[in-house]
Design an enzyme around this catalytic site. Structure first.
Site, PDB file in Angstrom:
ATOM      1  N   LYS A  51       3.102   3.911  -4.762  1.00 42.90           N
ATOM      2  CA  LYS A  51       3.382   4.990  -3.827  1.00 42.90           C
ATOM      3  C   LYS A  51       3.557   4.474  -2.396  1.00 42.90           C
ATOM      4  CE  LYS A  51       0.295   8.280  -6.156  1.00 42.90           C
ATOM      5  NZ  LYS A  51      -0.978   9.038  -5.950  1.00 42.90           N
ATOM      6  N   GLY A  52       2.925   3.362  -2.083  1.00 42.55           N
ATOM      7  CA  GLY A  52       2.728   2.953  -0.694  1.00 42.55           C
ATOM      8  C   GLY A  52       3.975   2.877   0.164  1.00 42.55           C
ATOM      9  N   ASP A 112       0.416  -8.809  -0.303  1.00 41.66           N
ATOM     10  CA  ASP A 112      -0.988  -9.224  -0.248  1.00 41.66           C
ATOM     11  C   ASP A 112      -1.133 -10.493  -1.099  1.00 41.66           C
ATOM     12  OD1 ASP A 112      -3.764  -9.282  -0.231  1.00 41.66           O
ATOM     13  OD2 ASP A 112      -4.013  -7.163  -0.589  1.00 41.66           O
ATOM     14  N   PHE A 161      -8.620  -4.534   5.835  1.00 41.04           N
ATOM     15  CA  PHE A 161      -8.161  -3.420   5.005  1.00 41.04           C
ATOM     16  C   PHE A 161      -7.489  -2.392   5.904  1.00 41.04           C
ATOM     17  CE2 PHE A 161      -7.866  -1.586   0.981  1.00 41.04           C
ATOM     18  CZ  PHE A 161      -7.810  -0.214   1.174  1.00 41.04           C
TER      19      PHE A 161
HETATM   20  C1  PRP Z   1      -0.304  -2.053  -3.012  1.00 41.28           C
HETATM   21  C2  PRP Z   1       0.921  -2.212  -2.149  1.00 41.28           C
HETATM   22  C3  PRP Z   1       1.731  -3.246  -2.860  1.00 41.28           C
HETATM   23  C4  PRP Z   1       0.693  -4.075  -3.583  1.00 41.28           C
HETATM   24  C5  PRP Z   1       0.518  -5.381  -2.869  1.00 41.28           C
HETATM   25  O1  PRP Z   1      -0.005  -1.114  -3.987  1.00 41.28           O
HETATM   26  O2  PRP Z   1       1.608  -0.990  -2.028  1.00 41.28           O
HETATM   27  O3  PRP Z   1       2.633  -2.674  -3.798  1.00 41.28           O
HETATM   28  O4  PRP Z   1      -0.524  -3.335  -3.581  1.00 41.28           O
HETATM   29  O5  PRP Z   1      -0.512  -6.140  -3.445  1.00 41.28           O
HETATM   30  P1  PRP Z   1      -0.315  -7.583  -4.058  1.00 41.28           P
HETATM   31  O6  PRP Z   1       0.605  -8.368  -3.167  1.00 41.28           O
HETATM   32  O7  PRP Z   1      -1.735  -8.130  -4.073  1.00 41.28           O
HETATM   33  O8  PRP Z   1       0.209  -7.442  -5.431  1.00 41.28           O
HETATM   34  P2  PRP Z   1      -1.140  -0.343  -4.800  1.00 41.28           P
HETATM   35  O9  PRP Z   1      -1.293  -1.019  -6.119  1.00 41.28           O
HETATM   36  O10 PRP Z   1      -2.329  -0.185  -3.932  1.00 41.28           O
HETATM   37  O11 PRP Z   1      -0.551   1.037  -5.153  1.00 41.28           O
HETATM   38  P3  PRP Z   1      -0.056   2.214  -4.171  1.00 41.28           P
HETATM   39  O12 PRP Z   1       1.137   1.655  -3.433  1.00 41.28           O
HETATM   40  O13 PRP Z   1       0.306   3.298  -5.117  1.00 41.28           O
HETATM   41  O14 PRP Z   1      -1.182   2.591  -3.250  1.00 41.28           O
END
Ligand code: PRP
Length: 193
Positions: A51-52, A112, A161
């Site tokens: 979703k982000g 990340d 965070f």
């Molecule tokens: C978060 C963000 C990225 C991912 C990055 O998504 O939106 O897609 O994590 O992390 P990484 O580089 O360690 O893989 P999340 O899984 O929190 O889902 P969301 O976007 O729905 O909140």
């Protein structure tokens, strides 16, 4: 700045603003200008990662002045806490097989560990895409586990965070117009459990 953003999110929830609304606008203009140049004359599919990245994707595409199509994929790597669980689940919402003659630009909110984008690169290659590039608004280089080349990066940040502008903590704060670091008191109990 007002002490209260709205009734749900007092400023005491945050340590500091990491990227202001104005800075976000400037980043989007810079990246959109690069995309306008690099994809001129090409068939461009912008793929936001839910979703982000839903807010970043919608603001970015409105600054891109060349023809494009848009789709979304959901990729989830976190549980309901503030640390990565290292697993990536991918959900597709449209038939990506219809876009095989397109260059695809994957847009995410934050880079990340890199595990999500690495997994998506394999996923998109399996669906026939040959020209795959990535764009992320934020980058936490200290956290990287998987090597991934991201062509368009908005801003590198420290290992804090952060929430807002699409990024959440337990599904809260996505609607904030800026990006802020979350005060530890908001998640320390979650980490202990
Ligand atoms: C978060 C963000 C990225 C991912 C990055 O998504 O939106 O897609 O994590 O992390 P990484 O580089 O360690 O893989 P999340 O899984 O929190 O889902 P969301 O976007 O729905 O909140």
């Amino acid at each position: 700045m007002a002490d209260i953003i709205n009734a749900e999110y007092p400023m005491s929830d945050f340590r500091e603003i990491i990227v202001s609304e104005e800075e976000i606008k400037g980043i989007i203009c810079r990246i959109a200008n690069e995309i306008n140049q690099n994809y001129a004359g090409k068939k461009l599919l912008v793929c936001g990662i839910l979703k982000g990245a839903f807010i970043f994707t919608s603001d970015l595409i409105r600054q891109i002045k060349i023809p494009l199509e848009v789709t979304f994929i959901q990729a989830s790597s976190y549980g309901n806490g503030s640390t990565s669980q290292g697993k990536v689940k991918v959900t597709e919402f449209s038939d990506l097989g219809n876009y095989n003659n397109f260059d695809i630009l994957v847009v995410d909110d934050i880079l990340d560990t890199g595990n999500t984008l690495c997994r998506l690169k394999d996923f998109l290659r399996e669906r026939g895409f040959k020209n795959i590039e990535f764009c992320t608004l934020l980058d936490k280089p200290e956290r990287r586990e998987s090597k991934i080349d991201v062509k368009y990066i908005g801003k590198q940040i420290a290992n804090e965070f952060v929430v807002g502008y699409g990024l959440d903590f337990n599904e809260k704060y996505r609607s904030l117009p800026f990006i802020a670091s979350l005060h530890e008191k908001m998640y320390e109990n979650t980490l202990k459990t």
